[in-house]
Scaffold this motif. Structure first.
Motif, short mmCIF file in Angstrom:
data_model
loop_
_atom_site.label_atom_id
_atom_site.label_comp_id
_atom_site.label_asym_id
_atom_site.label_seq_id
_atom_site.Cartn_x
_atom_site.Cartn_y
_atom_site.Cartn_z
N GLU A 1 0.71 -1.12 -0.04
CA GLU A 1 -0.08 -0.01 0.03
C GLU A 1 0.71 1.21 -0.07
O GLU A 1 0.62 2.26 -0.80
N ASP A 2 1.77 1.33 0.80
CA ASP A 2 2.77 2.40 0.96
C ASP A 2 3.36 2.55 -0.27
O ASP A 2 3.78 3.81 -0.81
N SER B 1 3.12 6.21 -2.43
CA SER B 1 4.11 6.84 -2.61
C SER B 1 4.37 7.37 -4.05
O SER B 1 5.67 7.83 -4.43
N GLY B 2 3.86 6.62 -4.91
CA GLY B 2 4.08 6.86 -6.33
C GLY B 2 5.18 5.97 -6.94
O GLY B 2 5.79 6.07 -8.21
N GLN B 3 5.26 4.85 -6.18
CA GLN B 3 6.42 3.86 -6.85
C GLN B 3 6.23 2.89 -7.75
O GLN B 3 6.99 2.37 -8.48
N TRP B 4 4.65 2.80 -7.86
CA TRP B 4 4.10 1.66 -8.64
C TRP B 4 4.11 2.31 -10.15
O TRP B 4 3.35 2.97 -10.71
N GLU B 5 5.10 1.88 -10.92
CA GLU B 5 5.25 2.33 -12.34
C GLU B 5 4.88 1.15 -13.40
O GLU B 5 4.54 1.59 -14.57
N THR B 6 4.95 -0.10 -12.86
CA THR B 6 4.75 -1.20 -13.88
C THR B 6 4.83 -2.46 -13.05
O THR B 6 4.91 -2.56 -11.86
N TRP B 7 4.15 -3.57 -13.87
CA TRP B 7 4.16 -5.02 -13.22
C TRP B 7 5.47 -5.52 -13.54
O TRP B 7 6.05 -5.49 -14.60
#
Length: 321
Positions: free
Chosen positions: A124-125, A129-135
């Motif tokens: 969740e964090d 925090s915007g770190q999820w850019e791709t799988w």
């Protein structure tokens, strides 16, 4: 003259009103702030009954100030906050609230296990925090729960309820307890193991013991060294059973994989506590029994224990050493 009762934290009116008819009730009117020690020292001098929480240290010095006190009703299963020996020596009854929080605490324990194993809070964090850019193939991968081995240290009511939940995930079950529980072994399909063996074979080690002199720091560096590198430690019982300094080192050095903690040796835990700096720790603010229904049942049972004791009856949940 009505007997006097002091309640150390603001409780729902439906609970307090049960007491007001027959007793003179005084209550600390804060819900989220514990009663100050000096206030409790003054109040305890004249009361006949005390309804308290784990946040109050009812020690010998405080008990010695109680002239008329007949019963201490603790709104909790544990009672390590009360000097039981001093109370009994003075003829003061002590009660607790077992049973009513069993299922709720088992729910929370299994939920904490899942959150820790699958890195839910960390994920969740990561997203927020915007770190999820791709799988990516190994992104935020955790440990499987289904088919794993759960080791339960302390097969009391909550431990048994936890075992039932684990069976739904096809987990293998082992336990360590001060005494063997042969009936539960058959009913739950759970195997007894010495503590050292349990620590060696378990993927998830769940601490479900009361805090006593015998269980203090029961899980320390030597015990953590026995666990698998992929193992997860879950503690929803009491802080102080696990040596937090040893746990920090074990987690930091990847001796074990992760830990989920609902309890700490000192509560509330300091924000600069080393364990709070680690990404492989899920921490909660002692919410094991925190459902609306269960907390109301706990308060109601504590009130009933208090009334029974002041009426001259033996309370159902009398603590006996």
């Amino acid at each position: 003259m009505k007997p006097k009762i002091y309640i150390t934290r603001k409780l729902p009116e439906q609970i307090v009103n049960r007491l007001r008819g027959n007793y003179h009730v005084t209550m600390w009117e804060q819900e989220d702030i514990p009663v100050p020690r000096d206030v409790l020292e003054k109040e305890i001098e004249e009361i006949d009954g005390l309804l308290c929480l784990l946040t109050e240290q009812i020690d010998e010095a405080l008990i010695e100030k109680a002239v008329n006190l007949k019963i201490i009703a603790n709104m909790a299963v544990g009672y390590n906050n009360i000097d039981i020996h001093s109370a009994i020596k003075r003829g003061i009854m002590v009660t607790n609230t077992p049973g009513v929080l069993t299922e709720t605490t088992a729910d929370l324990t299994f939920g904490l296990l899942l959150a820790t194993a699958r890195r839910l809070i960390e994920a969740e964090d990561y997203l927020k925090s915007g770190q999820w850019e791709t799988w990516s193939p190994m992104q935020l991968t955790g440990q499987d729960v289904h088919g794993a081995t759960m080791g339960i240290i302390g097969l009391g009511r909550i431990g048994e309820a936890l075992a039932k939940r684990a069976k739904g995930f096809d987990m293998d079950l082992v336990y360590f307890n001060r005494s063997r529980k042969y009936e539960q072994e058959k009913e739950l399909g759970i195997e007894y193991q010495p503590l050292e063996k349990l620590l060696q074979v378990s993927d998830f080690v769940c601490v479900m013991l009361p805090l006593t002199p015998e269980t203090t720091y029961m899980i320390g560096a030597d015990q953590l060294d026995l666990m698998k590198e992929t193992a997860v430690l879950i503690n929803t019982a009491r802080g102080g059973i696990v040596d937090e300094k040893a746990l920090y080192q074990a987690l930091k050095n990847r001796v074990i994989w992760a830990a989920g903690l609902d309890v700490f040796e000192e509560e509330p835990v300091s924000l600069d506590h080393p364990l709070l700096t680690l990404p492989n720790v899920v921490t909660l603010p002692h919410i094991g029994s925190a459902s609306i229904a269960t907390r109301l049942k706990m308060a109601s049972l504590a009130a009933q224990n208090l009334m029974d004791g002041l009426a001259g009856d033996i309370p159902r949940n009398l603590v006996v050493l």
